[in-house]
Motif scaffolding. Structure first.
Motif, short mmCIF file in Angstrom:
data_model
loop_
_atom_site.label_atom_id
_atom_site.label_comp_id
_atom_site.label_asym_id
_atom_site.label_seq_id
_atom_site.Cartn_x
_atom_site.Cartn_y
_atom_site.Cartn_z
N GLU A 116 0.80 -1.22 0.00
CA GLU A 116 0.00 0.00 0.00
C GLU A 116 0.84 1.27 0.00
O GLU A 116 0.40 2.30 -0.51
N ASN A 117 2.07 1.22 0.53
CA ASN A 117 2.88 2.44 0.61
C ASN A 117 3.50 2.82 -0.73
O ASN A 117 3.75 4.00 -1.00
N THR A 118 3.77 1.83 -1.60
CA THR A 118 4.35 2.14 -2.92
C THR A 118 3.47 1.68 -4.07
O THR A 118 3.60 2.16 -5.19
N GLY A 119 2.58 0.70 -3.79
CA GLY A 119 1.76 0.13 -4.84
C GLY A 119 2.44 -1.00 -5.58
O GLY A 119 1.81 -1.72 -6.33
N GLY A 120 3.74 -1.14 -5.39
CA GLY A 120 4.52 -2.04 -6.23
C GLY A 120 4.77 -3.41 -5.63
O GLY A 120 4.40 -3.72 -4.50
N SER A 121 5.44 -4.23 -6.45
CA SER A 121 5.85 -5.58 -6.06
C SER A 121 7.29 -5.54 -5.56
O SER A 121 7.94 -4.48 -5.58
N PRO A 122 7.86 -6.66 -5.14
CA PRO A 122 9.27 -6.67 -4.72
C PRO A 122 10.24 -6.32 -5.83
O PRO A 122 11.40 -6.04 -5.55
N PHE A 123 9.79 -6.32 -7.09
CA PHE A 123 10.68 -6.06 -8.21
C PHE A 123 10.70 -4.58 -8.61
O PHE A 123 11.40 -4.21 -9.55
N LEU A 124 9.93 -3.74 -7.94
CA LEU A 124 9.89 -2.31 -8.25
C LEU A 124 11.22 -1.65 -7.89
O LEU A 124 11.71 -1.78 -6.77
N ILE A 125 11.81 -0.95 -8.86
CA ILE A 125 13.11 -0.31 -8.66
C ILE A 125 12.96 1.18 -8.38
O ILE A 125 13.58 1.73 -7.47
N THR A 126 12.15 1.86 -9.16
CA THR A 126 11.94 3.28 -8.98
C THR A 126 10.53 3.64 -9.39
O THR A 126 9.91 2.96 -10.20
N GLY A 127 10.02 4.74 -8.82
CA GLY A 127 8.64 5.12 -9.05
C GLY A 127 7.76 4.49 -7.99
O GLY A 127 8.17 3.62 -7.22
N GLY A 128 6.52 4.92 -7.94
CA GLY A 128 5.61 4.39 -6.95
C GLY A 128 4.28 5.10 -7.00
O GLY A 128 4.03 5.95 -7.86
N SER A 129 3.41 4.75 -6.06
CA SER A 129 2.08 5.33 -6.01
C SER A 129 1.63 5.42 -4.55
O SER A 129 1.85 4.50 -3.77
N THR A 130 0.99 6.53 -4.20
CA THR A 130 0.43 6.70 -2.85
C THR A 130 -1.08 6.51 -2.86
O THR A 130 -1.74 6.70 -1.85
N ALA A 131 -1.63 6.11 -4.01
CA ALA A 131 -3.08 5.99 -4.15
C ALA A 131 -3.67 4.86 -3.31
O ALA A 131 -4.88 4.84 -3.06
N LEU A 132 -2.82 3.92 -2.86
CA LEU A 132 -3.33 2.77 -2.13
C LEU A 132 -3.21 2.92 -0.62
O LEU A 132 -3.54 1.99 0.12
N LEU A 133 -2.73 4.05 -0.14
CA LEU A 133 -2.59 4.25 1.30
C LEU A 133 -3.94 4.08 1.99
O LEU A 133 -4.93 4.68 1.60
N GLY A 134 -3.96 3.23 2.98
CA GLY A 134 -5.20 2.92 3.68
C GLY A 134 -5.87 1.66 3.16
O GLY A 134 -6.80 1.14 3.80
#
Length: 294
Positions: A116-134
């Motif tokens: 929820e804090n980044t939106g990503g999987s373990p393979f995410l290197i850069t970038g992210g999303s805060t839309a899933l917070l909560g």
């Protein structure tokens, strides 16, 4: 004796067959480098083959996200003859029936979680999303079921369907379908692939990834929403593969892209309407080599 195999693997569009999304892995529909094609006169196939590759992909951080990120996925493949296969995107499967252009058998896959804090999987290197917070984290899920595949037109046309039951991160039922066409230049110096795919699922699956429970609604500031069953997404993908060296003895490089559109089951969710989008585009470049031994 262990040595590098002289031909990369035949292009295959797997739906595995889920749309391209960062929390799941390379789009089970988007071929990676290790899914190249055989040259005109390849050496005799080996009993065992091992493929090693990496695939940097720019894609939506989570399925339905407006934000994109860079992930680097491993492409590890182990095959025993044309019977048993194991890989990160395609899972573990057995061609229990393998004749007359048919391949049918059991299949197990892993669906990676969502943070929820980044939106990503373990393979995410850069970038992210805060839309899933909560919304809370989604854990890794195992999916168990089977597949049926029919090859036509000399193996250029492939029809495939999978049905899998999830456990762990989700307990839903998923069905994936794909229609893929692959071809090459006469000298096998360039290979290409185009595929159409779709994913259906029940409400137990769709509510995990797109539903908003009352608890999540209070934490994320979104209207509560309960999803149903039906089409999750449909899309198209394509790839160009360049074998390196004679019969691809130095590996292969693949450029691939995909477009997916979320179905109403997912797109009507308040999460997608207010913080996401239906249209999902991914692009990637990968390199891989293959080894074989008897």
């Amino acid at each position: 004796m262990f040595r590098r195999a002289a031909a990369p693997i035949l292009i295959a569009t797997t739906l595995a067959m889920a749309p391209a999304k960062a929390q799941q892995g390379p789009a089970p529909g988007v071929p990676t480098t290790l899914q190249g094609a055989q040259a005109l006169r390849p050496p005799a196939p080996k009993t065992w083959t091992l493929g090693l590759g990496l695939a940097p992909i720019v894609a939506p951080v989570w399925q339905g996200s407006r934000d994109h990120g860079l992930s680097i996925f491993p492409d590890l493949r182990l095959n025993y003859k044309d019977a048993v296969f194991l890989s990160v995107p395609d899972g573990l499967g057995w061609n229990a029936i393998n004749r007359d252009g048919w391949k049918i058998g059991p299949l197990a896959k892993i669906r990676f979680g969502r943070q929820e804090n980044t939106g990503g999987s373990p393979f995410l290197i850069t970038g992210g999303s805060t839309a899933l917070l909560g919304m809370g984290n989604i854990g890794v899920a195992g999916e168990f079921g089977g597949f049926a595949q029919k090859s036509l037109a000399g193996g250029k046309l492939r029809l495939r369907a999978e049905v899998r039951q999830g456990t762990g991160g989700h307990d839903g039922l998923i069905a994936d379908t794909i229609i893929g066409w692959s071809d090459r230049k006469r000298d096998a110096s360039l290979l290409w692939n185009l595929s159409l795919r779709a994913t259906w699922a029940d409400s137990d699956y769709s509510n995990v990834y797109f539903g908003v429970s009352p608890v999540q609604a209070r934490a994320a500031g979104l209207p509560a929403f309960n999803t149903g069953s039906g089409l999750i997404s449909a899309g198209v993908s394509g790839a160009l593969t360049k074998p390196l060296g004679r019969f691809g003895k130095n590996g292969a490089v693949t450029l691939f892209t995909s477009y997916d559109r979320l179905g109403d089951v997912a797109a009507d969710s308040s999460l997608i309407r207010l913080r996401g989008q239906r249209d999902q585009v991914s692009v990637g470049l990968s390199y891989g080599v293959r080894f074989g031994w008897n």
